[in-house]
Motif scaffolding. Structure first.
Motif, short mmCIF file in Angstrom:
data_model
loop_
_atom_site.label_atom_id
_atom_site.label_comp_id
_atom_site.label_asym_id
_atom_site.label_seq_id
_atom_site.Cartn_x
_atom_site.Cartn_y
_atom_site.Cartn_z
N ASN A 152 5.45 -5.46 -6.26
CA ASN A 152 5.54 -4.03 -6.15
C ASN A 152 6.02 -3.60 -5.10
O ASN A 152 6.14 -2.35 -4.85
CB ASN A 152 4.15 -3.48 -6.49
CG ASN A 152 3.30 -4.07 -7.80
OD1 ASN A 152 4.07 -4.50 -8.63
ND2 ASN A 152 2.13 -3.90 -7.73
N HIS A 153 6.65 -4.28 -4.05
CA HIS A 153 7.12 -3.88 -3.05
C HIS A 153 6.35 -2.93 -2.05
O HIS A 153 6.61 -1.55 -1.99
CB HIS A 153 8.63 -2.99 -3.28
CG HIS A 153 9.69 -4.09 -3.57
ND1 HIS A 153 10.86 -3.70 -4.05
CD2 HIS A 153 9.59 -5.43 -3.88
CE1 HIS A 153 11.49 -4.82 -4.41
NE2 HIS A 153 10.76 -5.71 -4.19
N GLU A 154 5.15 -3.34 -1.62
CA GLU A 154 4.19 -2.54 -1.28
C GLU A 154 4.61 -1.64 0.21
O GLU A 154 5.31 -2.10 0.89
CB GLU A 154 3.06 -3.16 -0.75
CG GLU A 154 2.36 -4.10 -1.85
CD GLU A 154 1.64 -3.21 -2.74
OE1 GLU A 154 0.63 -2.13 -2.49
OE2 GLU A 154 1.94 -3.31 -4.14
N LEU A 155 4.07 -0.48 0.37
CA LEU A 155 4.59 0.57 1.42
C LEU A 155 3.14 1.19 2.02
O LEU A 155 2.50 1.66 1.31
CB LEU A 155 5.31 1.83 0.71
CG LEU A 155 5.89 2.83 1.92
CD1 LEU A 155 6.76 1.82 2.97
CD2 LEU A 155 6.89 3.64 1.23
N MET A 156 2.93 0.33 3.10
CA MET A 156 1.62 0.59 3.87
C MET A 156 1.48 1.56 4.84
O MET A 156 2.78 1.70 5.50
CB MET A 156 0.86 -0.61 4.11
CG MET A 156 0.42 -1.56 3.22
SD MET A 156 0.31 -3.13 3.67
CE MET A 156 2.17 -3.97 3.93
N ALA A 157 0.56 2.21 5.29
CA ALA A 157 0.42 3.31 6.43
C ALA A 157 -0.60 2.73 7.21
O ALA A 157 -1.58 2.65 7.08
CB ALA A 157 0.38 4.84 6.10
N VAL A 158 -0.29 2.50 8.62
CA VAL A 158 -1.27 2.63 9.81
C VAL A 158 -1.32 3.97 10.26
O VAL A 158 -0.41 4.47 10.89
CB VAL A 158 -0.95 1.48 10.53
CG1 VAL A 158 -1.81 1.28 11.86
CG2 VAL A 158 -0.92 0.25 9.77
N HIS A 159 -2.70 4.59 10.44
CA HIS A 159 -2.85 5.66 11.18
C HIS A 159 -3.57 5.30 12.51
O HIS A 159 -4.61 4.72 12.51
CB HIS A 159 -4.03 6.69 10.56
CG HIS A 159 -4.21 7.79 11.04
ND1 HIS A 159 -5.65 8.21 11.25
CD2 HIS A 159 -3.47 8.79 11.44
CE1 HIS A 159 -5.54 9.30 12.21
NE2 HIS A 159 -4.45 9.82 12.24
N HIS A 160 -2.72 5.31 13.52
CA HIS A 160 -3.18 4.80 14.85
C HIS A 160 -4.36 5.34 15.41
O HIS A 160 -5.42 4.56 15.93
CB HIS A 160 -2.14 4.75 15.88
CG HIS A 160 -0.84 4.05 15.34
ND1 HIS A 160 -0.68 2.53 15.19
CD2 HIS A 160 0.51 4.41 14.93
CE1 HIS A 160 0.34 2.19 14.63
NE2 HIS A 160 1.04 3.40 14.61
N PRO A 161 -4.54 6.75 15.59
CA PRO A 161 -5.64 7.33 16.06
C PRO A 161 -7.08 6.85 15.63
O PRO A 161 -8.03 6.69 16.15
CB PRO A 161 -5.50 8.82 15.98
CG PRO A 161 -4.08 8.91 15.63
CD PRO A 161 -3.52 7.88 15.14
#
Length: 256
Positions: A152-161
């Motif tokens: 699925n060609h995953e697109l992840m997000a990391v919210h650092h705060p």
């Protein structure tokens, strides 16, 4: 200090989608929109969108559920302008057009296959087609990372705060208790139960079958694993409030 986010009274909504929606403020700047969703109409896995308010008050939305009236009201109550609309992967594009119409000034970001499947959208960037080299303006608060080893060609997000990983089909945490909490589980819909939770070998085994290029998986997991995060907000199943890295390792350490 972040201002409180007012959550609308769902019980007063006349919209059918809102009747089953669960809106929750996870942190002072993160709100989730959870709802029932069943794969093939039979297997309950739930769905979830996530909105993040940055220090500028600009808003980043990880889009995976309908843009309902209560969703729109909550996002307005976050007090900022929607600047970014991100698709979790190539299979989670069913609602992105609703959001681009609701927030025409926002930058839609997706994966390469959407160039053909959704050419009507003016994409600000498509990962796999050069979008991964761009700066969008949510940096350094949020980092987007792609895992192309998954089909699925995953697109992840990391919210650092908040040390939060937000992802689509990489890790499930079933059964989807929060996502069905307003309506209950229909008797004709089955859940995968705990079999698609990080605790079960079945989950790791399923990922192993999906991921064909193990060397590529190892390379693409390295930058994800190096970042500091603890909470996982999945599209499917309950939020893992803490211990996310340990849960993640149970599924993905097979590629080390």
């Amino acid at each position: 200090m972040s201002t409180p986010i007012s959550i609308p009274d769902i019980s007063k909504s006349t919209d059918s989608t809102d009747k089953e929606l669960v809106i929750r403020q996870v942190t002072p700047d993160i709100v989730t929109f959870s709802k029932p969703f069943s794969r093939f109409g039979m297997i309950a896995i739930g769905g979830r969108s996530t909105a993040i308010r940055l220090p500028s008050t600009d808003i980043f939305i990880y889009v995976s559920t309908p843009h309902s009236p209560a969703t729109a009201e909550t996002i307005r109550n976050m007090g900022g302008e929607v600047k970014w609309l991100v698709t979790p992967d190539g299979e989670h594009g069913m609602y992105i057009e609703e959001y681009t119409k609701a927030y025409p000034k926002a930058q839609p970001i997706g994966v390469e296959r959407f160039a053909k499947s959704k050419p009507q959208i003016q994409w600000a960037g498509l990962f796999g087609a050069g979008g991964e080299t761009k700066q969008y303006g949510f940096e350094p608060h949020i980092t987007l990372l792609q895992f192309t080893a998954h089909p699925n060609h995953e697109l992840m997000a990391v919210h650092h705060p908040s040390k939060t990983l937000i992802q689509g089909d990489m890790l499930f945490n079933l059964p989807p208790k929060e996502q069905y909490s307003r309506v209950g589980m229909p008797f004709f819909v089955k859940t995968a139960g705990h079999k698609m939770s990080p605790e079960e070998h079945f989950h790791a085994s399923t990922i192993s079958k999906l991921v064909k290029d193990k060397a590529l998986a190892k390379r693409e997991l390295e930058p994800i694993n190096k970042l500091e995060w603890d909470r996982i907000i999945p599209c499917h199943g309950d939020v893992i409030e803490t211990g996310g890295k340990e849960a993640w390792a149970k599924v993905f350490n097979q590629f080390e």
